[in-house]
Design an enzyme around this catalytic site. Structure first.
Site, short mmCIF file in Angstrom:
data_model
loop_
_atom_site.label_atom_id
_atom_site.label_comp_id
_atom_site.label_asym_id
_atom_site.label_seq_id
_atom_site.Cartn_x
_atom_site.Cartn_y
_atom_site.Cartn_z
CG HIS B 238 -7.59 -1.82 3.32
ND1 HIS B 238 -6.37 -1.59 2.73
CD2 HIS B 238 -7.40 -2.88 4.16
CE1 HIS B 238 -5.49 -2.48 3.20
NE2 HIS B 238 -6.10 -3.27 4.06
NE ARG B 258 0.07 -0.39 3.93
CZ ARG B 258 -0.95 -0.15 4.74
NH1 ARG B 258 -0.79 0.67 5.77
NH2 ARG B 258 -2.11 -0.71 4.53
#
Lengths: 282, 607
Positions: B238, B258
């Site tokens: 990740h 994000r």
């Protein structure tokens, strides 16, 4: 990495008795109490028992008492005790039977969870959706942040000091009930259960549960008090009592509730349910 | 009889693992009116699913009406660089919306749109806003909902119980053997069908986002019972784990940051992702900051956006390698990551409301206020695309009656999983595994278990107590984590992989010499020593498969073969199995042929 050291005194034993043992660990930046326990386990005391899962404050497995305060060990920084010359005391949660060292038997909580009647939603809209406004669910979303660490159950004096494990559901399950009761889609009435089986009357609003909640849920003001009021209205209001006596069981309705905003203490009255939602409740 | 010697339970179906997939499988098998046992290593509701943050992907089209299963299917295949089992990706995309609605029906309270429906957010690799979510604690909502629904169905739950062996007969399942963590006593489960839903393998990496449970148990149990592992080379790092302070290195920061507009920047303040847009995504990704921001502003509004997507939301493998490259080039943050900035992008109030867990996590563990300062982030071992090889429709392994679902099964995600496709994977394939396990169990004869097999499992589990002296299981685990991080990490090369394999073999020999003190009562050292066997099997499979795949694709990047192969390796999956002599054997199996109508769906990519 620093070569600073810290001293911990950890309870070792089971429900029949035990003793505190002292350990020294090297500390490093950001270290939490659970890191220290793991370090001791790896290098000094492989048999030291501790329950944990995520080490990020999400799963609620590593509850214990650090210097007597109920905490998640993974969210308790060692540096918080830098100025304290005494060793850091780590003990298991007091309200539950000890299985070994820091691991307690919390199975009572799972039995209580099973007593809560399942969510029973109203039918979907014609287009197959359930419509709810964000404003109407934020209060319940707050209760649903609960990670079931059971620190509130451990702290609540009704359970901790008076041992009312069987007669009183405790804060965790009262807000679980509140979450269902305030759910815009739910159709069940759980008030009788709250009064009898869950013993909501035992709570005398000392707010200790709210204070220890690692998720900062306003358990008492937003969950328990509104539920107490609802139960009181229903069962102890003389007019309603008379209606029940004369006319049989009164049709139970879910009323709107006064709720306290998260970060202020100003009570605000929750919006009335939409006509459609109210109709579906009946 | 063994059953007289050890505590024995009998069920039609037992489910091993009680995260999202295990719970959903148990609910489904229980709905089929069978006796179901659910066995989990931790307390109920603590499984790693609680850590899932950003949301559950389902093409409901609540925010973007143009969304449908075909677009979701295409995004998933593209994210997996077309190495997915197409049928699993199709089933997943088609069924995910129903599974989300079902969760709502069982009490889950997702965030809402203005008109009161389930809100969906943007996420990496998803063309449209698709993730149903509850702030940044979607996994908790899901596991609690399944748990509260499940406890009323008569499922028998065995908490803090670890399975150390599956019991089989001629490639047919008949039960499982394990121990109670609390008192160390053994327990035997007789069962017509078994569903493995044990999750991932992240604990074999030094920097990881996983809980202690993610030790590859299901994969190893299945492998030892004769099932195959597939796609084990593909490990998802990740892109955004915490990098500082050391105590929380690797802890996950949701991609939702994000999704809500956060951007990755290097030490010079430059937005890095514009320099790392691969050809495959070039025609749908913005190449200027202005266009990326326009898309962020418009894409969740009525009418959607005609602008191209922000490169900050490219699939995870691409973003993770970009961060790795920036740090390597000396443009990283002070503690060896890059900056993730949400503070200058959203108001403090928005951040606290949409990302409350992130806010608290950084405040309490990282001394950073994310409403005023950027986070420091870097890649962290997060998810394995590989796992038990199963039939795409039934989730059955090559052992009859043995099923697998969720992270421990392979095939759905190909070489790289899109964010949000994990929670949907759990409920879609958890349900299918539960359903087909129930169907199988209904027709299967009651198994009989032989004493010898149980005694062998008991002897294996107790070996660590019967040595005069030996290795420390915690320190061996640290060595494994260091070795995997060093040799089989985010960028791989043959020489390193081979060195890693040698170290794994050496570690395996030393694990055979572990000595555990004390009694069997909640003995974590003992549990750790048994988990080591499982991690080493998965580590070896990963290392071997990584050596075999001479290309870079998704969660497998080779410095010596930096390109994605258009030929041979685009057509095969790599499979590991155990030979009769107990060695690990690696082979290639061809990807199933994609039927013409599905090919058409894949080619319909609207430009």
């Amino acid at each position: 990495m620093s070569d600073k050291k810290a001293t911990l005194k950890i309870y070792r034993g089971d429900n029949d008795g035990g003793e505190f043992k002292t350990y020294e660990v090297e500390t490093y930046p950001g270290m939490v109490v659970l890191d220290a326990i793991h370090d001791i386990q790896a290098k000094q005391e492989p048999g030291l028992a501790v329950r944990w899962n995520c080490k990020a404050g999400r799963c609620g497995s590593c509850g214990a008492e650090v210097n007597g305060k109920p905490k998640l060990m993974c969210m308790t920084r060692m540096s918080a005790y830098d100025d304290d010359p005494e060793p850091i005391m780590v003990t298991p949660m007091k309200a539950f039977p000890i299985l070994k060292d820091l691991v307690t038997d919390v199975s009572q909580n799972f039995r209580m969870a099973q007593k809560i009647p399942a969510f029973a939603p109203r039918p979907r809209e014609a287009d197959g959706t359930h419509r709810m406004q964000q404003d109407d669910i934020e209060r319940i979303q707050e209760f649903r942040k609960c990670i079931e660490c059971f620190l509130c159950q451990n702290t609540c004096h009704v359970i901790r000091d008076h041992g009312k494990k069987e007669d009183f559901a405790g804060p965790r399950f009262l807000i679980a009930m509140a979450g269902l009761d305030m759910h815009p889609l739910d159709t069940l009435d759980r008030r009788e259960l709250l009064k009898d089986e869950f013993g909501i009357g035992y709570c005398n609003i000392t707010r200790c549960c709210t204070e220890v909640c690692p998720e900062h849920i306003n358990i008492t003001d937003n969950g328990i008090i509104p539920m107490k009021e609802r139960v009181a209205d229903d069962y102890f209001d003389p007019v309603r009592w008379l209606i029940r006596k004369v006319g049989g069981e009164e049709k139970k309705k879910k009323a709107s509730l006064p709720v306290i905003q998260n970060e202020t203490s100003t009570p605000v009255v929750k919006k009335k349910k939409t006509e459609k939602a109210a109709k579906a409740d009946e | 009889m063994a059953s007289a010697k050890y505590e024995t339970h009998e069920h039609d179906v037992i489910i091993i693992g009680a995260g999202g997939a295990g719970l959903r499988a148990a609910i489904e098998a229980s709905n089929e009116k069978l006796s179901v046992g659910l066995v989990c290593k931790s307390l109920l509701g603590k499984a790693h699913t609680v850590m899932a943050e950003g949301g559950i992907a389902a093409a409901m089209g609540n925010v973007e009406p143009r969304d449908n299963w075909k677009v979701h299917f295409r995004d998933t295949m593209k994210g997996g660089r077309f190495l997915n089992q197409w049928r699993m990706a199709q089933l997943h995309a088609m069924e995910a919306p129903d599974r989300v609605k079902e969760l709502e029906e069982w009490g889950a309270l997702f965030d809402r749109t203005a008109d009161g429906r389930i809100l969906q957010r943007n996420f990496g690799g998803h063309k449209y806003p698709r993730l149903a979510h509850v702030g940044d604690r979607t996994g908790l909502e899901m596991i609690r909902t399944l748990q509260q629904h499940g406890v009323h169905l008569g499922i028998k739950v065995y908490m803090e119980c670890t399975i150390s062996r599956l019991l089989t007969d001629d490639d047919k399942i008949k039960g499982a053997f394990g121990y109670w963590r609390e008192n160390g006593k053994f327990v035997v489960f007789k069962s017509k069908a078994v569903v493995l839903a044990t999750g991932g393998i992240g604990r074999m990496f030094k920097i990881n986002s996983n809980s202690w449970e993610c030790t590859g148990d299901g994969q190893a149990l299945a492998y030892l019972a004769g099932a195959e592992l597939m796609d084990m080379e593909f490990m998802q790092f990740h892109p955004t784990g915490m990098v500082w302070p050391p105590s929380v290195r690797g802890t996950l920061i949701t991609e939702g940051v994000r999704g809500e507009g956060g951007t990755l920047r290097n030490k010079d303040g430059k937005r890095i992702m514009f320099d790392y847009i691969p050809e495959l995504y070039a025609n749908e990704t913005a190449d200027t900051e202005a266009e990326a921001d326009k898309w962020l502003a418009e894409s969740t509004q009525a009418g959607g956006s005609k602008a191209k997507r922000t490169p900050d939301l490219l699939p995870r493998d691409i973003v993770a390698r970009a961060i790795h490259a920036e740090v390597k080039a000396g443009r990283g943050s002070p503690h060896g990551g890059v900056f993730l900035d949400i503070a200058t992008r959203r108001s403090a109030e928005d951040i606290k409301r949409k990302l409350p867990a992130m806010y608290h996590q950084f405040k309490e563990l990282g001394d950073v206020d994310i409403t005023t300062d950027p986070m420091e982030v870097g890649p962290t071992a997060h998810y394995t695309m590989g796992g038990i090889r199963v039939d795409s429709d039934t989730q059955e392994s090559r052992i009859k009656g043995l099923f697998a679902a969720g992270e421990c099964a392979a095939g759905m995600h190909g070489s790289n999983r899109l964010g949000g496709n994990s929670l949907s994977d759990l409920v879609v394939f958890g349900r299918l595994a539960g359903l087909h396990a129930a169907k199988y169990a209904r027709d299967a004869a009651a198994p009989s278990i032989d004493d010898g097999e149980i005694e062998a499992a008991a002897t294996e589990a107790l070996a660590v107590f019967n040595r005069e002296e030996g290795e420390n299981p915690f320190l061996l685990h640290d060595e494994l984590k260091d070795s995997m991080q060093k040799h089989v990490g985010i960028i791989r090369v043959e020489k390193e992989l081979k060195a890693g394999l040698l170290e794994l073999h050496a570690l395996k020999a030393r694990v055979g010499k572990i000595k555990v003190e004390d009694n069997r009562h909640f003995n974590t050292a003992w549990h750790q020593s048994l988990d080591m066997r499982n991690m080493l099997i998965c580590a070896e499979a990963m290392c071997q498969a990584a050596i075999a795949r001479k290309e870079s694709r998704g969660g497998h990047a080779r410095d010596d073969f930096p390109d994605q192969d258009k030929g041979h390796f685009s057509k095969v999956n790599i499979v590991s199995r155990m030979t009769k002599s107990g060695e690990m054997e690696i082979s290639e199996v061809p990807l199933p042929e994609v039927p013409a109508d599905i090919k058409k769906v894949l080619e319909e990519d609207s430009k």
